[in-house]
Design an enzyme around this catalytic site. Structure first.
Site, PDB file in Angstrom:
ATOM      1  N   GLU A 194      41.320  44.161  54.738  1.00  0.00           N
ATOM      2  CA  GLU A 194      40.241  43.374  54.313  1.00  0.00           C
ATOM      3  C   GLU A 194      39.859  42.229  55.363  1.00  0.00           C
ATOM      4  OE1 GLU A 194      41.661  42.804  50.229  1.00  0.00           O
ATOM      5  OE2 GLU A 194      39.685  43.678  49.683  1.00  0.00           O
ATOM      6  N   GLU A 212      45.584  49.197  47.056  1.00  0.00           N
ATOM      7  CA  GLU A 212      45.709  48.613  45.965  1.00  0.00           C
ATOM      8  C   GLU A 212      45.695  49.578  44.491  1.00  0.00           C
ATOM      9  OE1 GLU A 212      44.138  47.723  48.569  1.00  0.00           O
ATOM     10  OE2 GLU A 212      44.312  45.516  48.870  1.00  0.00           O
TER      11      GLU A 212
END
Ligand code: NAD
Length: 713
Positions: free
Chosen positions: A119, A141
């Site tokens: 990210e 995730e």
């Protein structure tokens, strides 16, 4: 020591290096966030700095969140609701600042950039990755029941299009450098040595970099929203596929799909707000806690032998004896040979032993190729001569499951073994304390229950006899680690832990069948609950004649009534009389048409006619899961297991208990102790005393004592 260091070169380019002190990999600690925020601020505010290259000081870029810290935050959010879920406002603010601050940021990636690590790279204007096989990028995730909350659900679809982004977000599997370049996650691939210089050159040449989504007239590649060409595939069919795959047991994939669908139709900053809202929902849901706690934190701890007895020096087996070159012996010999341990594989004749060795070598060949096969070939000595076991420092027996054969073999091996050597049995049913008496070394005797197929099943159930020493346990755990297994530790008891719990599952299914519950309902409810194997299908696999022998043996051994599985026995006996012994005969609870898919045997409804009124699927699901949870509580109360994690890890890895529950004890916490007790009381009234909750559970509820630490008020 600093987590982030910042140096500025002669051309005004800042090199921002991430290197979490004292940790093997970079993770998003509190220090990381604070120092990264400060570093980006300095880059943006210092007029002498023209832009920045972000890289790692370690052999890998960054792994994402620190799961232990996250688990604690999720525990709080479960107790207090989504508003208490962790937020990533600081991260999102500084990353947005990087994007919009008017100076170029480039990521130079070597090794894994996962989760928060990727990210951060996505918030850079440019990404270059090394061509090393270890270089991978991904957003895993979803595997821990969460979504990427550092802008991952918003930037990735904006960068590469929704259709290309969804598999990465929904499966969570990382992609290697070349694939990352192909789908547009990175802009270039270079040799590792040229990474930073390549990124520097890009920064110099792109002084006013912006993100595509901040440019005027930008449109998301492939389009967003209900009218996009891919919308029916991505969102409508996608939703149906997710629901069928997860049976609504895992909330994360649907939340990710919604965050992408909604967020990509909004301006970027409102998109990240949507992402944060869905993250808060997931982070206050017990499923995320369950996945993180059992599958990651505790499993990793057990793999690293965090529960090994302290004070016993580390050991490494140099020569492992394996008695019995059958299905299990072969798998154990392969695992040891593959781990570089010399193996002596013994059977009743040289031919039998040679045939076993040949199969172990074949497993190595199929798993890892010719080189591994040659290694295995060289590591294993096949023999029928007990003298060859003389130098073994550890021996595992895996001969036929009868006391007569085991006692003979154990007696003979003790005649040649050195005093210090450890002897283990892979028995699945015979008490370890009794078997230890056939040896001359009850303190150095232990149970090591491997699962089939050994080369693929990660669990090892280690069983302590009453005299097994702590040193023996430590050495058995060291061997487990060497063989790549995750060991749980269990005290001797009929069926140990895993078989005992699994028996309750099939016994409950048999009880329902005999009561007139439709077999299709039983099988489907098990699948919907997430059990890896449905009960009738699994009985067919292990074969009903074998089940009959085990049940008869238990009865002949005079086992306590509760271990006799009185619901299963008459059903199994009847199926055997009908000649339906299971898959190996092509006929069991299922038919196995040649070349076709198995299907439930239509004749079953004549033997066990279904009642006109069927229970609802939730009741069947509860009966199948709760009966196992109750047995696990009994195992804990009786000291068969001493730590809840042993039960939860053992059930998930050994029995295929559904991962979303976190294991049978975590399931109780997920349902809530009070609600679980009430359901069990109702089931006990309807189905019988086997559902009566143990006293220990009522006390736990009264004292608000969770299995894993204190209850949150
Ligand atoms: P198997 O029948 O495939 O193999 C047993 C082997 O032992 C055979 O090769 C046989 O020739 C050999 N053997 C028999 N008597 C012997 C003797 N006197 N000396 C040397 N070798 C002898 O059985 P398996 O499935 O490999 O099971 C072995 C053990 O592992 C049993 O105790 C079983 O309960 C246990 N176990 C099996 C499984 C499973 O799924 N099959 C799982 C866990 C544990």
């Amino acid at each position: 020591m600093n987590t982030i260091s910042l140096t500025v070169d002669a051309q005004g380019i800042a090199l921002v290096t991430i290197d979490c002190p004292g940790l093997p990999v970079n993770v998003a600690t509190h220090e990381f966030t604070e120092q990264m925020r400060a570093a980006t601020e300095r880059v943006l505010q210092d007029p002498a700095i023209v832009g920045a290259v972000i890289t790692s000081g370690k052999d890998s870029f960054m792994a994402g969140a620190d799961l232990k810290t996250l688990q604690a935050a999720i525990d709080t959010a479960i107790a207090s609701g989504p508003a208490a879920a962790p937020r990533f406002d600081t991260e999102n603010r500084y990353m947005r600042g990087m994007e919009t601050g008017g100076k170029p940021f480039a990521a130079a990636i070597h090794g894994a950039a996962l989760g928060g690590g990727l990210e951060l790279c996505l918030a850079c204007h440019y990404r270059v990755i090394s061509d090393d096989p270890a270089s991978i990028v991904g957003l895993p995730e979803v595997k821990v029941g969460l979504l990427p909350a550092g802008g991952g659900t918003q930037r990735l679809p904006r960068l590469i299009g929704i259709e290309a982004a969804l598999p990465l977000l929904l499966d969570g599997n990382p992609v290697p450098a070349a694939r990352a370049l192909e789908i547009g996650i990175v802009d270039a691939v270079t040799p590792r040595a040229e990474l930073v210089e390549h990124a520097r050159r890009w920064v110099l040449a792109n002084r006013n970099a912006t993100q595509p989504w901040d440019r005027k007239g930008w449109q998301l590649p492939g389009g967003a929203g209900a009218l996009a060409e891919h919308a029916s595939r991505s969102f409508y069919i996608g939703t149906a596929q997710i629901r069928s795959r997860t049976q609504d047991n895992y909330p994360a994939p649907l939340a990710i799909l919604s965050a992408v669908y909604e967020g990509t139709q909004l301006p970027f900053d409102r998109g990240t707000a949507v992402e944060a809202r869905y993250f808060a929902q997931l982070a206050s849901d017990p499923v995320a806690r369950n996945l993180i706690r059992t599958q990651f934190v505790n499993r990793k701890r057990y793999e690293r032998l965090g529960h090994r007895p302290a004070g016993v020096p580390a050991s490494r087996v140099t020569r492992l004896g394996v008695l019995g070159a059958g299905m299990m012996g072969i798998g154990i010999a392969y695992s040891a040979g593959n781990a570089g341990v010399a193996v002596v594989l013994l059977d009743t004749s040289p031919d039998q032993a040679d045939a076993g060795k040949a199969r172990a070598v074949d497993i190595a060949r199929r798993a890892s190729g010719e080189e591994a096969a040659l290694r295995c070939e060289a590591a294993i000595l096949a023999t029928a001569n007990y003298d060859d076991l003389r130098d073994c420092d550890f021996v595992i027996e895996a001969v036929f499951e009868t006391r007569a054969v085991k006692s003979e073999v154990l007696g003979r091996v003790c005649e040649v073994l050195g005093d210090d050597a450890i002897l283990a049995s892979n028995t699945s049913t015979l008490p370890i304390t009794g078997l230890a008496d056939y040896s001359d070394r009850p303190t150095r005797f232990i149970g090591m229950h491997f699962f089939s197929p050994v080369e693929r099943m990660p669990l090892l159930e280690i069983i302590l006899g009453t005299q097994t020493s702590q040193e023996t346990l430590a050495r058995a755990m060291d061997l487990a680690r060497l063989l790549g297994k995750t060991p749980i530790v269990v005290n001797d008891s009929p069926g140990f832990f895993t078989s005992r719990v699994f028996c309750t599952y099939v016994d409950e299914a048999m009880a329902m069948l005999a009561e007139g519950v439709s077999p299709a309902l039983i099988e489907n409810a098990a699948r919907m609950a997430g059990m890896a194997a449905s009960p009738l299908a699994v009985l067919d696999e292990v074969s009903l004649d074998l089940q009959q022998r085990v049940a008869d043996q238990a009865s002949a051994d005079g086992l306590d009534e509760r271990f006799l599985r009185n619901h299963a026995r008459p059903v199994i006996a009847r199926m055997n009389v009908l000649g339906r012994q299971g898959r190996k005969r092509g006929a069991g609870f299922y038919d196995y048409p040649a070349g076709g898919r198995k299907r439930l045997w239509p004749g079953l409804s004549e033997v066990y006619p279904p009642n006109p009124q069927q229970p609802d699927v939730e009741t069947v699901r509860q009966r199948l899961l709760y009966i196992q949870a109750l047995e696990s509580v009994r195992c804990l109360a009786e000291g068969v297991i001493t730590a809840p994690a042993d039960a939860d890890i053992g059930a998930i890895l050994g029995l295929g208990f559904p991962a979303w529950t976190g294991g049978p004890l975590s399931l109780i916490e997920t349902v809530g102790l009070d609600a679980f007790l009430r359901s069990c009381d109702a089931l006990a009234a309807a189905c019988g005393p086997r559902f009566a909750p143990p006293q220990s559970l009522r006390e736990r509820n009264r004292e608000q004592q969770l299995f894993y630490g204190e209850a949150h008020s």
